[in-house]
Design an enzyme around this catalytic site. Structure first.
Site, PDB file in Angstrom:
ATOM      1  N   GLY A 252      -1.624   6.340  12.911  1.00 33.59           N
ATOM      2  CA  GLY A 252      -2.973   6.059  12.920  1.00 33.59           C
ATOM      3  C   GLY A 252      -3.869   7.001  13.331  1.00 33.59           C
ATOM      4  O   GLY A 252      -3.507   8.184  13.771  1.00 33.59           O
TER       5      GLY A 252
ATOM      6  N   SER B 190       0.885  -1.143   0.130  1.00 36.68           N
ATOM      7  CA  SER B 190      -0.037   0.061   0.091  1.00 36.68           C
ATOM      8  C   SER B 190       0.620   1.035   0.031  1.00 36.68           C
ATOM      9  O   SER B 190       0.252   2.372   0.015  1.00 36.68           O
ATOM     10  CB  SER B 190      -1.001  -0.028   1.338  1.00 36.68           C
ATOM     11  OG  SER B 190      -0.114   0.101   2.283  1.00 36.68           O
TER      12      SER B 190
ATOM     13  N   ARG C  86      -9.328   7.333  -5.448  1.00 38.74           N
ATOM     14  CA  ARG C  86      -8.516   7.698  -6.720  1.00 38.74           C
ATOM     15  C   ARG C  86      -8.428   6.691  -8.024  1.00 38.74           C
ATOM     16  O   ARG C  86      -8.446   7.326  -8.956  1.00 38.74           O
ATOM     17  CB  ARG C  86      -6.964   7.518  -6.351  1.00 38.74           C
ATOM     18  CG  ARG C  86      -6.471   8.593  -5.082  1.00 38.74           C
ATOM     19  CD  ARG C  86      -5.277   8.325  -4.449  1.00 38.74           C
ATOM     20  NE  ARG C  86      -5.109   6.954  -4.308  1.00 38.74           N
ATOM     21  CZ  ARG C  86      -3.973   6.416  -4.169  1.00 38.74           C
ATOM     22  NH1 ARG C  86      -2.916   7.061  -4.458  1.00 38.74           N
ATOM     23  NH2 ARG C  86      -3.901   5.103  -3.938  1.00 38.74           N
TER      24      ARG C  86
ATOM     25  N   TYR D 160      -3.042  17.471   6.340  1.00 40.27           N
ATOM     26  CA  TYR D 160      -3.064  16.288   5.370  1.00 40.27           C
ATOM     27  C   TYR D 160      -3.773  16.897   4.230  1.00 40.27           C
ATOM     28  O   TYR D 160      -5.007  17.066   4.294  1.00 40.27           O
ATOM     29  CB  TYR D 160      -3.813  15.077   6.177  1.00 40.27           C
ATOM     30  CG  TYR D 160      -3.918  14.007   5.335  1.00 40.27           C
ATOM     31  CD1 TYR D 160      -4.541  13.572   3.955  1.00 40.27           C
ATOM     32  CD2 TYR D 160      -3.143  12.841   5.672  1.00 40.27           C
ATOM     33  CE1 TYR D 160      -4.511  12.510   3.250  1.00 40.27           C
ATOM     34  CE2 TYR D 160      -3.149  11.507   4.930  1.00 40.27           C
ATOM     35  CZ  TYR D 160      -3.779  11.454   3.748  1.00 40.27           C
ATOM     36  OH  TYR D 160      -3.617  10.350   3.269  1.00 40.27           O
TER      37      TYR D 160
ATOM     38  N   ASP E 238      -5.075   5.236   7.369  1.00 44.28           N
ATOM     39  CA  ASP E 238      -6.378   4.886   6.598  1.00 44.28           C
ATOM     40  C   ASP E 238      -6.154   3.625   5.703  1.00 44.28           C
ATOM     41  O   ASP E 238      -6.980   2.900   5.188  1.00 44.28           O
ATOM     42  CB  ASP E 238      -6.083   6.084   5.435  1.00 44.28           C
ATOM     43  CG  ASP E 238      -6.608   7.488   6.066  1.00 44.28           C
ATOM     44  OD1 ASP E 238      -7.160   7.319   7.258  1.00 44.28           O
ATOM     45  OD2 ASP E 238      -6.351   8.365   5.302  1.00 44.28           O
TER      46      ASP E 238
ATOM     47  N   GLY F 238      17.503  -3.763   6.171  1.00 45.16           N
ATOM     48  CA  GLY F 238      17.178  -5.175   6.518  1.00 45.16           C
ATOM     49  C   GLY F 238      15.792  -5.260   6.409  1.00 45.16           C
ATOM     50  O   GLY F 238      15.007  -4.485   6.186  1.00 45.16           O
TER      51      GLY F 238
END
Lengths: 562, 562
Positions: free
Chosen positions: B221, B140, B413, B474, B204, B272
Site C-alpha cells: 500500500g 481487481s 485506462r 512503478y 491504488d 487453497g
C-alpha cells in the site's frame, strides 16, 4: 588441518574460556538460596576425550574416494575428535550426553568444501550414495538439529561450511553484502567493520554461530528491533540442492508467488545447503547507547515496552527482565569500589522510601542509535513512557556493562553441569495481549514440574524483540536433578522443558521465537502451525528431498513420515 | 440477490463513476503532444452487455445441487452477467478482451459461501467433482490470476468471498484484528475506524480489492514504509484446503521452520482459499500529513529518497515521480482561482531564475504520522535531505490533493480505451544501486517497443515503497495501437509489456513488487527465482494440489507441468 575453528567437543565456546564465580561474591549465596547448590563444593569436570568410546566410521571406500577427490585429502576428516565435535549441538541434552559419552550415532565423515562447486559435488555424491547430509556451521544449535538420528543405518556426512567464511562483496550503494554461509559472527563483522559497515545481527551465540546457521534456524539478534530478524536481513540466497542451485537475487521486496526465500529460512538443512546470502548492511552508527532503567514491577516493565513499541520512538533494543532475572543479574555483579560501591545501596534506599518493593524490581535495557539529536528525541519519548509506568533511569554504565558481557551467558550451563545442576532456556513469542498470562502460567508450569520432580528449581524470564503486535519472552531455568544417572537427568530435564513448551502452546505462543524447531520442539509443531499447515510443510520437504537424505529427523514430529 | 457488490463487467470501479477530462483543460493538449490522440474526438464506448455471446454454463446437475444445498439457492448464480463479471480481472488485456466480447471460457457457476464451513464444503465438492476452483475477491487483479484457462474442459467454479466481509474481532491489547477475507478496503477500514483503529493498507485498488486478494497477491500500500507490505501486516491465517483447514495463529514472529504463512502469501488461489486473517492494526494517528516537494532532476529525487531511507527519519510515504509523470500530474490539474492561480507560475519563474530546467523537475510526496513534536523532528530531518539534493518544499496543499485523488487513477485506462489508446502499468523492485540503470533501460525498452510498432507512445515512472536496500519503481505506459482489431491490439500491447518486463529481469529487478505473478508475469518466474527455485515452488503446489483443481495456470510458466 582444515584451518576451521570449532567449539569445545564437550561444551560451549573455546578451550580456556569458562564461567567463574570467583569475582562474583554474591553469586554463591544466590545459587544456594535458589536451587540449594554450593558453588564452592568440588565439581565434576567434563570427562577426558580419551575416555569416550567412539563408534567406528562406516564411510565406504567409494564415497570416501569421491569426497577426497572433490575437496582434497586434508579436508576430509574421519578421526574421532572431528566426528565427535560434529555429533551434537549445544543444547542441554547434548551437553549431558556428551559428558556421559553417549554416542549412539556419530557422523562417519566430516567434509570441508572450499567453494560452492565443491558443495554441489559433495551433495550429489552423498545423495547418489543414499547417505545422510547434515550441514554444520558453528555447531551452536540448541534445538537438536545437528544430531544424526540414533538409528540411522545409512552413511552420515557432516558438511562443515567453516571454510566459506568470507564477505565476498559489499554493494555500498544499496547497503547489501554478499557473505559466505560459513562465516561466524565475528568473522563477518570484522570484515564488514573494516569497510565501515555492520550487519547489526547479535544473537547470544554470535561468537560461535554462522550466517548460514542463522538463516537455517530463523535467528534473531539483540538489536532486531532496529535491524530486523535474520528473515528481514536476508535478501538473496544461494542454496545447493541435489543436481541444482537455487539462486535468489537480492530484492528489497517482491510479489513473485509463495516465498521460496521464506521456505529456505528455517529449513534447518532439510531444503539443501545454504552457501551464501545477500544481507542488509548498515553504516556503523554515529552514536550507540544502551541505557538501563528500573521498573517497580514486571507488569510495569512489560506495559512500558509495549507502549514504546507503539510510540513514535524506534529504539534498537527493548529488553526487560523479570524480578528473578533482575536478582540474578545483581548477584552476578563484581564488587565495586569507591563511589560506585555506595551508589547502589543509596539508590535502593531512596526507592524503598518511595514505596518500592525492591524484590519485585525489574531491570530494563533500551538501545539507541543515530545522530545525537535523534538520540535526544528518542530518549525523550522513552523517558516519558518509563516515568509514566513508574520506572527510573539507571544510566549508561549498567547498559554498557550488559553490552560487553552479553555473549558470556552460554558458558554458565557448563559451569552448572560441573557443579551438578541442569540449566537451559526456552523462548517464544506471542501477542502483547497474551504475554502476562503466558508468563505467569509458564513460570507456574516450571515450578509445578520442579515439585513433581521433588527438586528445588529456579526460573526467570526477560522480554526482548518487540514487534507491533507482540514480543519474545525468553525463559531460563535451572535445577539440581535428583539423580546422577545421565539418562535419568535427561528425563527430569524433559519434565521441565516439556512443561514450559506445553505452556507456550496453551497460552497461544509459538514453539520458538528464534531457536528453531530441530528435534526438541518438533513434538509441538502441529499445535503451532496446525496439522494442515504441517501437511503443507511436509509436502514441501518430500517434494524437494524424496529420499530423506537432507538432515532427516529435524522439523517434523516423529510420527510424520517426512 | 446476493448483496455482494461488483465492479463494472467491462471496466474499473462502479457504474456511474468514470474519468473525465472536462475539468482538466491542460490534459487534452498534453495527450495530443505525447501520444497524438485527440481527447475531444468522439470515442467508442464499451459494448452493450446484450451484445455479448456468453457460452452456456457446463455446470452438471449433481454439483449444482450440492452447491445449492451448501450455500442456499440464492447464493449460486449461473446467469450470464454474474459469470461474465467473474471471468476477468482488470488488466489491460482483460479490458480489451471483454470489450471485444472475447469469452473463450467463462466460469460455469459463481458461489457465494456465507461462512468458512460453507467454503470447506464447496472446496470439497469441487475437488470431488474434479472441477476447477477460482477464488474471487474484488476482481481487481491485473496480472491474469482470475481467468479460467481457455482450454479448460472441467467445470469451473468461481468462489466469490464477498459475503465474508466483517471485522470479527479486534484485540485492542495487541493491535491485531481478525478480518474475513472478502472484506473490501472501505468495508474493513470503516469497521476498524469506527473503533478507533486502522490497518493503514492503501493500495491504488483499495476501494475494489479485498483482504484475501491482498494476501494472495502480496499487495503493498501507499503507506507501506510505515505499515509494512501485506506480508508484514498479516500475522495469522485460516486457509481452506481440500478436507482440511490451515490455522496459523497470530504471532509477531516465529522460528517454526519454513514459513507456511509466507507460502500462503502470494499463492493466488493455488494453495487453497483464505477465509480470514489476523492483521496488525494501529490507532488512527494523532496527526497525518503528506507534504509535496519538488526536485530539480530524477536523479536528485531518487538520491533523496535513498538518503531518507537511511536516515533517522521514518516517514509513512516516500514517493517521487519522474519528469514525465510530473508533467502528467500537472496536466491533470483543475483550473485554480485567485492566489493559487498565480502561485504556480510565480514559483516556476523563481525556479527558472535559479537555473532549474523545469522540464526535468520531479514531484515528490512524503508522508508523516504521529505526535506534533515527532512530525517536527521527522520533517526537519527530511527537510535537510531535500535541501541537500537541491529540492524545495511545495507544502501540504498538493499533498492533500494527491491523497484525495489517489484511488481515481485506475479509471483512466477505460477512458483511454474509449478514445482508442492502450494504457497499463508494470511495477518492480530492485536494490538502490540498480535503480538508475533499471529506470533508464526500461524507459528505453518501452520507447524501442513503440518504435518497433511504429506508434507514438509515452512512458512515465515513480518510485514508491522504500526499503533499506532498495525500492519499487512503478511504470505507466500508454500508446495508440496501429490497429482496431482487438487481437492485434493485444499483440501490440505485449510487445511493449514484454519489453518492460524483460528489462526488469535484465536489470536485476523482480517481475513484480506487488501485483503478483498471475499468468501475465509467469513467463519470467524462472528468471526471477531461478529454475531450481521454481522447482521448489512447483513441488509445493503439486504436493498440496495433485489434481490441479486450485486455480491452475497461474504462478508457473506454461511449460511447467504444475
Amino acid at each position: 588441518m582444515t584451518g576451521v575453528k570449532h567449539q569445545k567437543w564437550w561444551g560451549w565456546g573455546v578451550e580456556g574460556i569458562a564461567f567463574t564465580h570467583d569475582d562474583k561474591p554474591k553469586l554463591a549465596p544466590f545459587v544456594m538460596e535458589k536451587i540449594g547448590i554450593d558453588l564452592n563444593a568440588p565439581g565434576t569436570p567434563p570427562p577426558a576425550f580419551d575416555d569416550l568410546k567412539v563408534p567406528a566410521s562406516q564411510l565406504g571406500d567409494d564415497l570416501a574416494a569421491k569426497l577426497r577427490d572433490t575437496v582434497g585429502e586434508q579436508y576430509v576428516e574421519t578421526d574421532d575428535h572431528s566426528r565427535v565435535v560434529h555429533t551434537y549441538g549445544k543444547g542441554l541434552v547434548d551437553l549431558v550426553r556428551i559428558r556421559a559419552g553417549d554416542l549412539p550415532r556419530v557422523p562417519d565423515v566430516v567434509v570441508y568444501p572450499g567453494d560452492e562447486d565443491q558443495v554441489r559435488q559433495v551433495v550429489d555424491a552423498v545423495v547418489a550414495a543414499d547417505g545422510v547430509l547434515i550441514p554444520f556451521g558453528g555447531g551452536s544449535n540448541i534445538s537438536g538439529s545437528l544430531t544424526p538420528p540414533p538409528a540411522e543405518q545409512r552413511v552420515v556426512v557432516s558438511l562443515d561450511l567453516g571454510r566459506l567464511n568470507r564477505v565476498l562483496e559489499v554493494d555500498e550503494a544499496a547497503g547489501l553484502a554478499r557473505i559466505q554461509a560459513g562465516a561466524l559472527g565475528p568473522d563477518l563483522e570484522d570484515q564488514l567493520n573494516a569497510r565501515g559497515w555492520t550487519m547489526g545481527h547479535q544473537p547470544d551465540s554470535f561468537k560461535h554461530s554462522t550466517l548460514g546457521g542463522w538463516i537455517a534456524t530463523r535467528s534473531s539478534g539483540m538489536q532486531s528491533d532496529k535491524y530486523g530478524d535474520i528473515a528481514d536481513i536476508t535478501r538473496g540466497l544461494r542454496v545447493v540442492l541435489p543436481g541444482k542451485v537455487i539462486v535468489l537475487r537480492p530484492l528489497p521486496s517482491t510479489s513473485s508467488g509463495p516465498s521460496v526465500r521464506e521456505m529456505i529460512l528455517g529449513s534447518e538443512g532439510r531444503l539443501g545447503v545454504i552457501t551464501e546470502a545477500w544481507v542488509n548492511v548498515h553504516r556503523v552508527p554515529e552514536n550507540r547507547e544502551i541505557i538501563a532503567y528500573l521498573f517497580p514491577t514486571w507488569a510495569a516493565g512489560i506495559a512500558a515496552m509495549h507502549e514504546i513499541s507503539e510510540s513514535d520512538a524506534s529504539p534498537t533494543v527493548t529488553r526487560v527482565s523479570d524480578a528473578n532475572e533482575t536478582a540474578f543479574s545483581l548477584s552476578m555483579q563484581k564488587p565495586s569500589k569507591g563511589l560506585a560501591a555506595k551508589a547502589g545501596p543509596i539508590l535502593f534506599n531512596v526507592l524503598e522510601r518511595r514505596g518500592w518493593d525492591l524484590s519485585a524490581a525489574c531491570l530494563s535495557y533500551i538501545g539507541y542509535e543515530g545522530a545525537e539529536s535523534h538520540l535526544k528525541h528518542e530518549k525523550a519519548i522513552v523517558g516519558k513512557i518509563v516515568k509514566k509506568h513508574g520506572g527510573i533511569k539507571l544510566g549508561k554504565g549498567p547498559g554498557a556493562l550488559y553490552d560487553q558481557k552479553k555473549f558470556d551467558t552460554p558458558y554458565i550451563r557448563d559451569f552448572l553441569l560441573d557443579i551438578g545442576a541442569l540449566g537451559d532456556v526456552s523462548e517464544t513469542a506471542a501477542p502483547w495481549s497474551k504475554l502476562m498470562n503466558l508468563y505467569a502460567n509458564t513460570i507456574r508450569a516450571a515450578n509445578d514440574a520442579y515439585d513433581e520432580l521433588g527438586v528445588k528449581g529456579f526460573a526467570m524470564c526477560h522480554l526482548s524483540h518487540s514487534y507491533h503486535s507482540g514480543a519474545c519472552l525468553y525463559f531460563t531455568f535451572a535445577f539440581p536433578p535428583s539423580t546422577d544417572v545421565p539418562a535419568e537427568q535427561i528425563e527430569q530435564y524433559w519434565v521441565v522443558k516439556k512443561a514450559i513448551q506445553q505452556s507456550f502452546i496453551d497460552n497461544e505462543a509459538t514453539i520458538s521465537h528464534h531457536h528453531g524447531v530441530g528435534t526438541d520442539h518438533a513434538h509441538w509443531l502441529e499445535d503451532d502451525i496446525s496439522p494442515a499447515g504441517t501437511d503443507v510443510m511436509a509436502g514441501l520437504l518430500k517434494s524437494v528431498d524424496p529420499g530423506r537424505n537432507l538432515n532427516p529427523g529435524t522439523l517434523l514430529p516423529a510420527h510424520r513420515e517426512w
